[in-house]
Design a protein around this motif. Structure first.
Motif, PDB file in Angstrom:
ATOM      1  N   VAL A   6      -6.354 -13.634  27.564  1.00  0.00           N
ATOM      2  CA  VAL A   6      -7.163 -14.471  26.681  1.00  0.00           C
ATOM      3  C   VAL A   6      -7.203 -13.781  25.322  1.00  0.00           C
ATOM      4  O   VAL A   6      -7.876 -12.756  25.153  1.00  0.00           O
ATOM      5  CB  VAL A   6      -8.591 -14.653  27.227  1.00  0.00           C
ATOM      6  N   PRO A   7      -6.467 -14.276  24.332  1.00  0.00           N
ATOM      7  CA  PRO A   7      -6.420 -13.606  23.030  1.00  0.00           C
ATOM      8  C   PRO A   7      -7.799 -13.453  22.404  1.00  0.00           C
ATOM      9  O   PRO A   7      -8.667 -14.317  22.560  1.00  0.00           O
ATOM     10  CB  PRO A   7      -5.532 -14.534  22.192  1.00  0.00           C
ATOM     11  N   GLU A   8      -7.975 -12.320  21.718  1.00  0.00           N
ATOM     12  CA  GLU A   8      -9.250 -12.063  21.056  1.00  0.00           C
ATOM     13  C   GLU A   8      -9.385 -12.941  19.816  1.00  0.00           C
ATOM     14  O   GLU A   8      -8.591 -12.840  18.867  1.00  0.00           O
ATOM     15  CB  GLU A   8      -9.363 -10.596  20.660  1.00  0.00           C
ATOM     16  N   ILE A   9     -10.375 -13.811  19.827  1.00  0.00           N
ATOM     17  CA  ILE A   9     -10.689 -14.660  18.681  1.00  0.00           C
ATOM     18  C   ILE A   9     -12.054 -14.228  18.160  1.00  0.00           C
ATOM     19  O   ILE A   9     -13.075 -14.399  18.834  1.00  0.00           O
ATOM     20  CB  ILE A   9     -10.684 -16.150  19.067  1.00  0.00           C
ATOM     21  N   GLY A  10     -12.051 -13.631  16.987  1.00  0.00           N
ATOM     22  CA  GLY A  10     -13.280 -13.096  16.441  1.00  0.00           C
ATOM     23  C   GLY A  10     -14.202 -14.148  15.884  1.00  0.00           C
ATOM     24  O   GLY A  10     -15.427 -14.031  15.970  1.00  0.00           O
ATOM     25  N   GLY A  13      -7.380  -5.890  13.614  1.00  0.00           N
ATOM     26  CA  GLY A  13      -6.629  -6.992  13.022  1.00  0.00           C
ATOM     27  C   GLY A  13      -5.924  -7.834  14.073  1.00  0.00           C
ATOM     28  O   GLY A  13      -5.865  -7.487  15.255  1.00  0.00           O
ATOM     29  N   GLY A  14      -5.372  -8.961  13.633  1.00  0.00           N
ATOM     30  CA  GLY A  14      -4.726  -9.871  14.561  1.00  0.00           C
ATOM     31  C   GLY A  14      -3.552  -9.262  15.298  1.00  0.00           C
ATOM     32  O   GLY A  14      -3.421  -9.394  16.523  1.00  0.00           O
ATOM     33  N   VAL A  15      -2.645  -8.583  14.580  1.00  0.00           N
ATOM     34  CA  VAL A  15      -1.489  -7.961  15.218  1.00  0.00           C
ATOM     35  C   VAL A  15      -1.940  -6.807  16.113  1.00  0.00           C
ATOM     36  O   VAL A  15      -1.448  -6.651  17.238  1.00  0.00           O
ATOM     37  CB  VAL A  15      -0.475  -7.474  14.167  1.00  0.00           C
ATOM     38  N   THR A  43     -12.838  -8.547  10.123  1.00  0.00           N
ATOM     39  CA  THR A  43     -12.119  -9.224  11.199  1.00  0.00           C
ATOM     40  C   THR A  43     -12.259  -8.457  12.503  1.00  0.00           C
ATOM     41  O   THR A  43     -12.373  -7.236  12.510  1.00  0.00           O
ATOM     42  CB  THR A  43     -10.624  -9.371  10.861  1.00  0.00           C
ATOM     43  N   ALA A  44     -12.244  -9.197  13.596  1.00  0.00           N
ATOM     44  CA  ALA A  44     -12.260  -8.607  14.934  1.00  0.00           C
ATOM     45  C   ALA A  44     -11.427  -9.508  15.830  1.00  0.00           C
ATOM     46  O   ALA A  44     -11.939 -10.275  16.633  1.00  0.00           O
ATOM     47  CB  ALA A  44     -13.685  -8.477  15.454  1.00  0.00           C
ATOM     48  N   GLY A  45     -10.116  -9.446  15.664  1.00  0.00           N
ATOM     49  CA  GLY A  45      -9.232 -10.420  16.295  1.00  0.00           C
ATOM     50  C   GLY A  45      -8.927 -11.551  15.315  1.00  0.00           C
ATOM     51  O   GLY A  45      -9.127 -11.440  14.105  1.00  0.00           O
ATOM     52  N   LYS A  46      -8.450 -12.653  15.843  1.00  0.00           N
ATOM     53  CA  LYS A  46      -8.016 -13.765  14.996  1.00  0.00           C
ATOM     54  C   LYS A  46      -9.178 -14.650  14.584  1.00  0.00           C
ATOM     55  O   LYS A  46     -10.190 -14.762  15.273  1.00  0.00           O
ATOM     56  CB  LYS A  46      -6.995 -14.597  15.760  1.00  0.00           C
ATOM     57  N   ILE A  47      -9.013 -15.304  13.440  1.00  0.00           N
ATOM     58  CA  ILE A  47      -9.926 -16.331  12.942  1.00  0.00           C
ATOM     59  C   ILE A  47      -9.253 -17.672  13.144  1.00  0.00           C
ATOM     60  O   ILE A  47      -8.114 -17.881  12.684  1.00  0.00           O
ATOM     61  CB  ILE A  47     -10.261 -16.098  11.459  1.00  0.00           C
ATOM     62  N   VAL A  48      -9.925 -18.561  13.858  1.00  0.00           N
ATOM     63  CA  VAL A  48      -9.338 -19.853  14.216  1.00  0.00           C
ATOM     64  C   VAL A  48     -10.189 -20.980  13.646  1.00  0.00           C
ATOM     65  O   VAL A  48     -11.426 -20.947  13.730  1.00  0.00           O
ATOM     66  CB  VAL A  48      -9.219 -19.990  15.748  1.00  0.00           C
ATOM     67  N   PHE A  49      -9.516 -21.985  13.074  1.00  0.00           N
ATOM     68  CA  PHE A  49     -10.172 -23.192  12.593  1.00  0.00           C
ATOM     69  C   PHE A  49      -9.846 -24.346  13.542  1.00  0.00           C
ATOM     70  O   PHE A  49      -8.701 -24.486  13.981  1.00  0.00           O
ATOM     71  CB  PHE A  49      -9.696 -23.554  11.191  1.00  0.00           C
ATOM     72  N   THR A  50     -10.829 -25.160  13.846  1.00  0.00           N
ATOM     73  CA  THR A  50     -10.633 -26.269  14.771  1.00  0.00           C
ATOM     74  C   THR A  50     -10.927 -27.587  14.099  1.00  0.00           C
ATOM     75  O   THR A  50     -11.695 -27.672  13.147  1.00  0.00           O
ATOM     76  CB  THR A  50     -11.545 -26.124  16.012  1.00  0.00           C
TER      77      THR A  50
END
Length: 321
Positions: A289-293, A166-168, A313-320
Motif C-alpha cells: 500500500v503506497p505511502e500517501i501523505g 519523499g515520493g521516490v 512531504t511524507a510520501g506522495k500527495i494525491v489529488f482526487t
C-alpha cells in the motif's frame, strides 16, 4: 472542464501562476485515448513546469499533472505512463532522444479528462485503487527501475536510501522491504526517520551519520548534501544509483574512491512501459500500500503544491476528482 493549470511561467514565485479553474475539453487525436481522471499525484516536475523549466513559453496555459489513474470511455480502469516519445522507437524508452514528460508534450492530468497516446494508458490491476495507481507512473516507477534494473541487488543484501520522506524514497523503502532487502535509511528529523521505520526500514540514521557497516547499493536523490556520505558508505565494487539531486548538482566525484575501490555510479531516469507493467504486477501481488501523505480534492490543489514547495512531504500527495 475543470482543471488545475499554470497560466504562465513564473521562476521566482511559481504558485502565483497556479490556477484552479476551467479549460477547454480536450480533442482526441487518432491513436490517442481519453481518460476520465479519478486521481492524480503531484511531482516536483509540476513545480518546475510552473517555473517554466523544460517547457516553452508558448505552451502555456498548461494543465499540470504527469501521473494519474482513471477510466477509458468504455469504463476500463487504467494507469498513465507519463513518459512520451517517438512511437517508432524500439529501444529503452528512457533513452529516446525525443522523450518528454506528459506536460512537456501535451496537457496534463489535473483535470476532468486527460488525453494520451493509447500505449500510455496501461490496464490497472484488479483491486488496485485509483489513488494507488496515480502514484505509480513517476516516483514509484523511478524507484522500481533504480532498484530492480539498475542496482544489481539481490535479496538479503543491504541498501541505503538517502532521504526518508519523499515520493521516490518512500517507494524505495517499501519496494526494498517487499523484495527481501536489508533496508537502511537516512533522514533529517525524528519524524522522517519514524516514517521510514513504519514503512519497513530495518534501521534508520541521521543524515550523514557513520553507519555500522558498508552497503551494497546506495539510492541517491539528494545530491550534494549526501554525496560524500554515499561514497563512503558503499562497499568496494558497490553501486550508487542516482535519479536526482534536490540539494544541488555539483558534488565532488571523489574519483579516487570510484576507480581505486571500483565503485559504480549509475544514472537512472523514470522507467519503461515494460517496467511499469512489472511494477503494477509487483505491487498488486505483494499487497504493498503506497505511502500517501496527503489526499486532497483537486479543487484544493494549492494546499498540496504549497506543502511540496515547503518540503512538508511524507510520501506522495494525491489529488482526487
Amino acid at each position: 472542464m475543470f482543471a488545475v493549470y499554470a497560466s504562465e511561467p513564473n521562476a521566482d514565485d511559481p504558485l502565483a501562476s497556479l490556477v484552479v479553474g476551467e479549460r477547454p475539453d480536450p480533442e482526441v487525436p487518432e491513436g490517442w485515448v481519453r481518460v476520465k481522471v479519478e486521481a492524480a499525484s503531484l511531482n516536483m516536475h509540476d513545480l518546475w513546469t510552473l517555473r517554466g523549466v523544460g517547457i516553452k513559453e508558448d505552451q502555456f496555459p498548461m494543465i499540470l499533472g504527469c501521473d494519474g489513474a482513471g477510466t477509458l470511455d468504455d469504463g476500463s480502469p487504467v494507469v498513465l505512463h507519463s513518459l512520451m516519445g517517438d512511437p517508432d522507437w524500439k529501444d529503452d524508452e528512457t533513452l529516446d532522444p525525443s522523450r518528454k514528460m506528459l506536460t512537456e508534450w501535451a496537457q496534463g492530468s489535473f483535470a476532468d479528462h486527460v488525453v494520451v497516446p493509447k500505449r500510455n494508458a496501461l490496464p490497472r490491476p484488479e483491486g488496485m485503487t485509483a489513488s494507488t495507481g496515480a502514484v505509480m507512473g513517476t516516483a514509484w516507477l523511478t524507484a522500481y527501475r533504480m532498484l530492480f534494473t539498475k542496482s544489481g541487488l539481490r535479496g538479503g543484501q543491504t541498501m541505503l536510501v538517502q532521504g526518508a520522506s519523499g515520493g521516490v524514497s518512500t517507494a524505495l523503502i517499501q519496494l526494498g522491504r517487499a523484495a527481501g532487502m536489508q533496508v537502511w535509511v537516512t533522514g533529517r528529523t525524528d519524524e522522517k526517520r519514524e516514517l521510514a521505520l513504519r514503512l519497513g526500514a530495518h534501521q534508520v540514521f541521521e543524515s550523514n551519520a557513520k553507519l555500522p557497516g558498508k552497503v551494497a547499493a546506495v539510492f541517491e536523490t539528494v545530491g550534494e548534501a549526501t554525496w560524500k556520505h554515499s561514497l563512503r558508505s558503499l562497499v568496494p565494487g558497490g553501486t550508487i544509483v542516482c535519479s536526482g539531486a534536490t540539494s544541488g548538482f555539483a558534488p565532488s566525484a571523489d574519483l579516487a574512491q570510484v576507480f581505486f575501490l571500483q565503485k559504480n555510479v549509475v544514472g537512472s531516469t523514470m522507467g519503461t512501459l515494460a517496467e511499469l507493467r512489472d511494477l503494477l504486477d509487483f505491487v498488486a501481488t505483494t499487497g504493498i500500500v503506497p505511502e500517501i501523505g496527503q489526499e486532497l480534492p483537486m479543487a484544493d490543489a494549492e494546499e498540496g503544491f504549497r506543502a511540496m514547495l515547503d518540503g512538508r512531504t511524507a510520501g506522495k500527495i494525491v489529488f482526487t476528482r
